[in-house]
Design a protein around this motif. Structure first.
Motif, PDB file in Angstrom:
ATOM      1  N   ALA A 276       1.468  -1.293   0.039  1.00 11.12           N
ATOM      2  CA  ALA A 276      -0.587  -0.029  -0.021  1.00 11.12           C
ATOM      3  C   ALA A 276       0.826   0.827  -0.340  1.00 11.12           C
ATOM      4  CB  ALA A 276      -1.477   0.225   1.420  1.00 11.12           C
ATOM      5  N   SER A 277       0.594   2.217  -1.167  1.00 10.18           N
ATOM      6  CA  SER A 277       1.422   3.328  -0.989  1.00 10.18           C
ATOM      7  C   SER A 277       0.373   4.351  -0.439  1.00 10.18           C
ATOM      8  CB  SER A 277       1.686   3.667  -2.215  1.00 10.18           C
ATOM      9  OG  SER A 277       2.570   4.662  -2.525  1.00 10.18           O
ATOM     10  N   ARG A 278       0.656   5.344   0.691  1.00  8.72           N
ATOM     11  CA  ARG A 278      -0.013   6.247   0.951  1.00  8.72           C
ATOM     12  C   ARG A 278       0.433   7.584   1.131  1.00  8.72           C
ATOM     13  NH1 ARG A 278      -4.080   3.201   0.447  1.00  8.72           N
ATOM     14  NH2 ARG A 278      -3.991   1.529   1.504  1.00  8.72           N
ATOM     15  N   GLY A 279       0.469   8.782   0.362  1.00  5.50           N
ATOM     16  CA  GLY A 279       0.134  10.151   0.754  1.00  5.50           C
ATOM     17  C   GLY A 279       1.875  10.364   0.039  1.00  5.50           C
ATOM     18  N   ASN A 280       2.922   9.532  -0.867  1.00  2.00           N
ATOM     19  CA  ASN A 280       3.643   9.494  -2.103  1.00  2.00           C
ATOM     20  C   ASN A 280       3.553   9.923  -3.360  1.00  2.00           C
ATOM     21  OD1 ASN A 280       5.167   7.852  -0.285  1.00  2.00           O
ATOM     22  ND2 ASN A 280       3.583   6.196  -0.116  1.00  2.00           N
ATOM     23  N   LEU A 281       5.341  10.488  -3.585  1.00  2.00           N
ATOM     24  CA  LEU A 281       4.943  11.103  -4.994  1.00  2.00           C
ATOM     25  C   LEU A 281       4.704   9.732  -5.949  1.00  2.00           C
ATOM     26  CD1 LEU A 281       7.879  13.176  -5.062  1.00  2.00           C
ATOM     27  CD2 LEU A 281       5.138  14.007  -4.957  1.00  2.00           C
ATOM     28  N   ALA A 290      -4.005   5.738  -1.988  1.00  2.00           N
ATOM     29  CA  ALA A 290      -4.313   6.622  -1.604  1.00  2.00           C
ATOM     30  C   ALA A 290      -3.104   8.175  -1.669  1.00  2.00           C
ATOM     31  CB  ALA A 290      -4.714   6.979   0.314  1.00  2.00           C
ATOM     32  N   LEU A 291      -4.122   9.290  -1.804  1.00  6.25           N
ATOM     33  CA  LEU A 291      -3.062  10.045  -2.194  1.00  6.25           C
ATOM     34  C   LEU A 291      -1.481  10.094  -2.741  1.00  6.25           C
ATOM     35  CD1 LEU A 291      -4.031  11.444   1.360  1.00  6.25           C
ATOM     36  CD2 LEU A 291      -5.432  11.308  -0.349  1.00  6.25           C
ATOM     37  N   VAL A 292      -1.391   9.241  -3.909  1.00  2.00           N
ATOM     38  CA  VAL A 292      -0.148   9.403  -4.477  1.00  2.00           C
ATOM     39  C   VAL A 292      -0.193   9.982  -5.953  1.00  2.00           C
ATOM     40  CG1 VAL A 292       0.973   7.450  -5.932  1.00  2.00           C
ATOM     41  CG2 VAL A 292       0.267   6.686  -4.192  1.00  2.00           C
ATOM     42  N   LEU A 293       0.826  10.977  -5.904  1.00  2.00           N
ATOM     43  CA  LEU A 293       0.432  12.230  -7.348  1.00  2.00           C
ATOM     44  C   LEU A 293       0.947  11.290  -8.372  1.00  2.00           C
ATOM     45  CD1 LEU A 293       0.345  15.055  -6.644  1.00  2.00           C
ATOM     46  CD2 LEU A 293       2.633  15.120  -7.316  1.00  2.00           C
ATOM     47  N   VAL A 295      -0.489   9.548  -9.740  1.00  2.00           N
ATOM     48  CA  VAL A 295      -2.084   8.799 -10.816  1.00  2.00           C
ATOM     49  C   VAL A 295      -2.956   9.992  -9.884  1.00  2.00           C
ATOM     50  CG1 VAL A 295      -0.629   6.514 -10.080  1.00  2.00           C
ATOM     51  CG2 VAL A 295      -2.452   7.190  -8.554  1.00  2.00           C
ATOM     52  N   SER A 296      -2.512  11.171  -9.318  1.00  2.00           N
ATOM     53  CA  SER A 296      -3.749  11.520  -9.248  1.00  2.00           C
ATOM     54  C   SER A 296      -4.332  12.168 -10.815  1.00  2.00           C
ATOM     55  CB  SER A 296      -3.307  12.769  -8.680  1.00  2.00           C
ATOM     56  OG  SER A 296      -2.437  13.976  -8.590  1.00  2.00           O
ATOM     57  N   ALA A 297      -3.669  12.816 -11.333  1.00  2.00           N
ATOM     58  CA  ALA A 297      -4.173  13.800 -12.965  1.00  2.00           C
ATOM     59  C   ALA A 297      -5.546  12.965 -13.650  1.00  2.00           C
ATOM     60  CB  ALA A 297      -2.667  13.239 -13.828  1.00  2.00           C
ATOM     61  N   ARG A 298      -5.608  11.449 -13.187  1.00  2.00           N
ATOM     62  CA  ARG A 298      -6.033  10.262 -13.411  1.00  2.00           C
ATOM     63  C   ARG A 298      -7.937  10.989 -13.158  1.00  2.00           C
ATOM     64  NH1 ARG A 298      -3.676   4.887 -12.403  1.00  2.00           N
ATOM     65  NH2 ARG A 298      -1.925   4.846 -13.419  1.00  2.00           N
ATOM     66  N   ARG A 299      -8.770  10.877 -13.818  1.00  3.24           N
ATOM     67  CA  ARG A 299     -10.264  11.086 -13.829  1.00  3.24           C
ATOM     68  C   ARG A 299     -10.991  10.538 -13.793  1.00  3.24           C
ATOM     69  NH1 ARG A 299      -8.020  15.455 -12.711  1.00  3.24           N
ATOM     70  NH2 ARG A 299      -8.065  17.178 -13.418  1.00  3.24           N
ATOM     71  N   GLY A 300     -12.381  10.061 -12.685  1.00  2.00           N
ATOM     72  CA  GLY A 300     -13.233   8.438 -12.743  1.00  2.00           C
ATOM     73  C   GLY A 300     -12.898   8.161 -11.421  1.00  2.00           C
ATOM     74  N   ARG A 301     -13.608   7.261 -11.028  1.00  3.17           N
ATOM     75  CA  ARG A 301     -14.068   6.496 -10.257  1.00  3.17           C
ATOM     76  C   ARG A 301     -12.625   5.301  -9.516  1.00  3.17           C
ATOM     77  NH1 ARG A 301     -18.392   5.676  -7.290  1.00  3.17           N
ATOM     78  NH2 ARG A 301     -20.085   6.842  -8.006  1.00  3.17           N
ATOM     79  N   ALA A 302     -11.840   5.097 -10.895  1.00  4.85           N
ATOM     80  CA  ALA A 302     -10.889   4.794 -11.227  1.00  4.85           C
ATOM     81  C   ALA A 302      -9.826   4.991 -10.497  1.00  4.85           C
ATOM     82  CB  ALA A 302     -10.886   4.002 -12.535  1.00  4.85           C
ATOM     83  N   ASN A 303      -9.714   6.253 -10.009  1.00  3.52           N
ATOM     84  CA  ASN A 303      -8.335   7.192  -9.849  1.00  3.52           C
ATOM     85  C   ASN A 303      -8.736   6.942  -8.263  1.00  3.52           C
ATOM     86  OD1 ASN A 303      -6.884   9.337  -8.623  1.00  3.52           O
ATOM     87  ND2 ASN A 303      -7.573  10.855  -9.343  1.00  3.52           N
ATOM     88  N   ARG A 304      -8.094   6.100  -7.692  1.00  3.79           N
ATOM     89  CA  ARG A 304      -7.649   5.592  -6.090  1.00  3.79           C
ATOM     90  C   ARG A 304      -6.868   6.953  -5.310  1.00  3.79           C
ATOM     91  NH1 ARG A 304      -6.525  -0.584  -5.482  1.00  3.79           N
ATOM     92  NH2 ARG A 304      -5.486   0.155  -7.592  1.00  3.79           N
ATOM     93  N   CYS A 384       3.064  -4.961   3.243  1.00  4.24           N
ATOM     94  CA  CYS A 384       4.819  -3.809   3.778  1.00  4.24           C
ATOM     95  C   CYS A 384       3.207  -3.057   3.101  1.00  4.24           C
ATOM     96  CB  CYS A 384       5.500  -3.828   2.260  1.00  4.24           C
ATOM     97  SG  CYS A 384       4.488  -4.484   0.779  1.00  4.24           S
ATOM     98  N   VAL A 385       3.580  -1.029   3.782  1.00  4.50           N
ATOM     99  CA  VAL A 385       3.216  -0.313   4.023  1.00  4.50           C
ATOM    100  C   VAL A 385       4.190   0.436   3.577  1.00  4.50           C
ATOM    101  CG1 VAL A 385       1.418   1.609   4.308  1.00  4.50           C
ATOM    102  CG2 VAL A 385       0.811  -1.266   4.793  1.00  4.50           C
ATOM    103  N   TYR A 386       4.092   1.825   2.796  1.00  7.33           N
ATOM    104  CA  TYR A 386       4.694   3.024   2.899  1.00  7.33           C
ATOM    105  C   TYR A 386       4.179   4.381   2.576  1.00  7.33           C
ATOM    106  CZ  TYR A 386       9.035   5.847   1.910  1.00  7.33           C
ATOM    107  OH  TYR A 386      10.489   6.200   1.738  1.00  7.33           O
ATOM    108  N   ALA A 387       4.273   5.014   4.017  1.00  8.35           N
ATOM    109  CA  ALA A 387       4.116   6.385   3.638  1.00  8.35           C
ATOM    110  C   ALA A 387       4.523   7.555   4.167  1.00  8.35           C
ATOM    111  CB  ALA A 387       2.872   6.436   4.781  1.00  8.35           C
ATOM    112  N   ASP A 388       4.133   8.536   3.015  1.00 11.14           N
ATOM    113  CA  ASP A 388       4.836   9.871   3.434  1.00 11.14           C
ATOM    114  C   ASP A 388       4.109  10.764   4.410  1.00 11.14           C
ATOM    115  OD1 ASP A 388       6.435  11.760   3.089  1.00 11.14           O
ATOM    116  OD2 ASP A 388       6.459  12.208   1.125  1.00 11.14           O
TER     117      ASP A 388
END
Length: 698
Positions: A276-281, A290-293, A295-304, A384-388
């Protein structure tokens, strides 16, 4: 067994009744305080009737919140996350309005604006009461966490997990963005971070690691998560082949950098196995984002990338707590800024405009959402989880890396770490928490403040080009600002006009902390020193001899003050010229010189080894991005159960290798069986009731 089941049911029923009673009393108190809120009929009611009305309203509101609220949040999935955070209050007030309409005989009545306030207070009281009861009852708390974890792990797929089976240990990597090795040790020693101090004394070891020349999150985190920092010369740089400016905190650039790293390493990333990637670039190859930059330009529900916001705000009590803390942080920043101005603190940069809100977002909203997401990952048993956590980095840029402002941020981050450790005790597998940073921060007066002009103005003067009469400010490009833009569905960096500069003779000057890059767009390939001296004879001497500049890199040569020249191809020459920047400086410069997109002229600011200060080419009094001081000394802090890293880690790619080795040190397979891999609700974050939110440890 039957007796234990009845005892469990009785305990749960008792907690429901206590929460209901607390909500009822809150409703009665608010009805007595607020003029636009009443719980009696026009003809008047007895005390008993008013109490029953309050109980009816509190029960109806609680039931509607439990049944209707998650549906409403799901329906609003495409609304910008920060807009949803504000919309939460109005939706919550609407539910209260509806609940009072269900009260018999029209006894409940509230003005729309008052309904928002009443609903917010009711949600906060109910959540706090529920959490307090669950925490006080350790057995009930443990059973609830295990039940939530089991539900998330895979029973939706019909699998049944053997309760006696032990999963291999998991790893949680928490990146404290911008926190240098020395500052971490100092914060622990001063008592600012008691959790970290206790870990260092009893369960963890600490070591520094040295960054590459580009000491910033884009390069370091790309190397840590994807194993490559190749061709990332700075935080922002100009690419002649496409005519575009790459910026590490711009979603399109981040996606491209991640693609290049994956192509170069032929590997999906550190988190590709049940990660899991949380709050990262960058994603690190995780399937839970979640809050991964990147992929943040994607639109729609597929953008997690924004899914964590929605999962977090699905509990209105979370929104209330975070909103109150957000406002408090804005006020705190305004007070601290005024105090710094009255004291005449130096160095100092402007802290007005939108900065107080950006700071509050980084230190409150993003922290709360990311920590809640990690808690949910631990309860789900992810391997494994990586959070920033970016709060310290943002505040250090404007307040400096040392002092009471940053100490307050570090203390709150420490409490978040304590919460992670506490919830880890109830997770379905043991977790080893690793702390690390991507770089440090070096203090110092900005180049503009010290010398009265920007580097861009100095370059234009050296080229004989017109210079503005009044020096302008170079905007700061910290990571938190990109997170705010992504949350608002506006993933474009400020200064978007620099995305594709016009080709021509004028140089493109880009700042990355105390590192700057100068490119000549009309020159194909990399400009040679001979070409630069022929086209702009005064430029290189003007730069190399300026007191605010330490050295230049031009086509395989390092230029210093007084005409000093060191050829990188000749052993020992660069080491001598760059000795003041510490061991490994020449190696870092030599490596960057081989990047395809290295700038025509790379400029590193002056550095004072006695004070550790540099001069940022941006408006930052705590900066990073180049060589000099604490910015290049990050840290790695690991549990004693894991093997020790190499004695002297150099570069983020070496850190990636260590973390990958640690992932392989757990007993048994790292990937759970298929029946344990169900990906839970958006972002996999914390369920709402009964589980502490990140700020409940304040």
């Amino acid at each position: 067994m039957l007796r234990g089941r009845w005892r469990t049911m009785g305990s749960a029923l008792g907690r429901v009744l206590v929460v209901w009673a607390a909500s009822t009393l809150t409703l009665l108190a608010l009805a007595g305080i607020l003029p636009d809120f009443r719980l009696r009929s026009d003809d008047g009611d007895s005390v008993t009737e008013i109490g029953l009305t309050a109980a009816w309203g509190a029960g109806a509101f609680g039931l509607l919140s439990a049944l209707v609220w998650p549906v409403l949040v799901r329906a609003l999935l495409l609304v910008p996350a920060l807009v949803l955070g504000l919309l939460v209050f109005f939706l919550n007030g609407s539910l209260l309005w509806l609940a009072l309409d269900l009260v018999p005989a029209g006894r409940g009545e509230v003005a729309p604006q008052t309904a928002v306030v009443v609903a917010a207070v009711m949600s906060a009281v109910a959540s706090a009461t529920s959490t307090a009861l669950a925490v006080r009852d350790d057995e009930a708390y443990r059973r609830r966490l295990y039940r939530l974890a089991a539900r998330r792990r895979g029973r939706r797929r019909g699998g049944v997990r053997d309760p006696g089976r032990t999963l291999p240990p998991g790893l949680v990597f928490v990146q404290l963005d911008g926190l240098g090795h020395q500052e971490l040790r100092g914060a622990a020693a001063r008592g600012v971070m008691p959790t970290v101090a206790a870990w260092l004394e009893h369960s963890h070891r600490l070591a520094p690691w040295r960054t590459d020349w580009s000491s910033q999150t884009g390069a370091s985190q790309l190397g840590i998560l994807h194993g490559s920092t190749f061709d990332v010369p700075a935080f922002r740089w100009y690419e002649k082949d496409t005519g575009e400016v790459m910026v590490c905190n711009r979603p399109r650039s981040a996606a491209e950098l991640q693609r290049r790293a994956v192509d170069r390493t032929a590997d999906g990333g550190l988190l590709r196995l049940d990660g899991a990637s949380r709050g990262n670039l960058f994603s690190g190859g995780a399937d839970q984002l979640a809050l991964v930059l990147s992929v943040s330009a994607r639109r729609g529900r597929a953008n997690r990338s924004r899914a964590g916001y929605f999962a977090y705000f699905s509990d209105p009590a979370h929104a209330v707590r975070t909103a109150v803390s957000f406002v408090a942080e804005v006020v705190r920043e305004l007070v601290q800024s005024v105090r710094a101005r009255l004291r005449g603190d130096r160095p100092r940069v402007s802290r007005g405009g939108l900065y107080p809100f950006v700071r509050a977002f980084a230190t409150v909203v993003e922290r709360d959402v990311v920590v809640a997401a990690v808690l949910g990952d631990m309860l789900a048993g992810r391997s494994c989880v990586y959070a920033d956590l970016v709060g310290y980095d943002e505040v250090a840029h404007h307040s400096g890396p040392h002092g009471p402002d940053t100490d307050q941020v570090l203390a709150r981050l420490d409490r978040s770490l304590a919460l992670l450790a506490r919830v880890a005790e109830h997770a379905p597998r043991a977790y080893r928490i690793v702390l690390l940073s991507d770089h440090g921060q070096s203090p110092g007066e900005t180049f503009l403040s010290r010398y009265g002009l920007t580097l861009k103005d100095l370059v234009r003067a050296g080229c004989g080009l017109p210079v503005r009469r009044r020096a302008g400010r170079t905007p700061s490009g910290a990571e938190a600002r990109a997170a705010v833009r992504a949350a608002l569905h506006r993933p474009v960096e400020e200064g978007a006009g620099e995305v594709r500069p016009a080709r021509g003779p004028d140089p493109v000057v880009l700042a990355s902390g105390n590192l700057a890059l100068i490119s000549f767009p009309d020159v194909p390939g990399r400009a040679s020193r001979e070409w630069i001296e022929r086209a702009w004879p005064a430029l290189l001497p003007t730069l190399a001899n300026h007191p605010g500049i330490g050295f230049l890199l031009v086509d395989g040569e390092v230029l210093g003050p007084g005409g000093a020249v060191a050829r990188l191809a000749v052993p020992g020459e660069a080491e001598e010229l760059l000795a003041r920047y510490g061991p490994g400086a020449a190696r870092a410069v030599r490596r960057a010189d081989g990047f395809p997109h290295v700038a025509d002229i790379m400029v590193n600011s002056a550095y004072d080894p006695e004070t550790g200060t540099v001069h940022a080419f941006e408006e930052q009094i705590g900066s990073h991005g180049g060589l000099g001081g604490e910015q290049g000394r990050a840290f790695l802090m690991w549990p004693t159960e894991l093997s020790d890293p190499a004695p002297a880690l150099v570069g983020a790619e070496a850190v990636h290798a260590v973390l990958r080795r640690w992932l392989g040190e757990a007993d048994g397979p790292q990937v759970p069986l298929e029946d344990q891999r169900w990906q839970g609700p958006v972002g996999g974050t914390l369920p709402s009731a009964g589980v502490p939110a990140p700020d409940e440890t304040r």
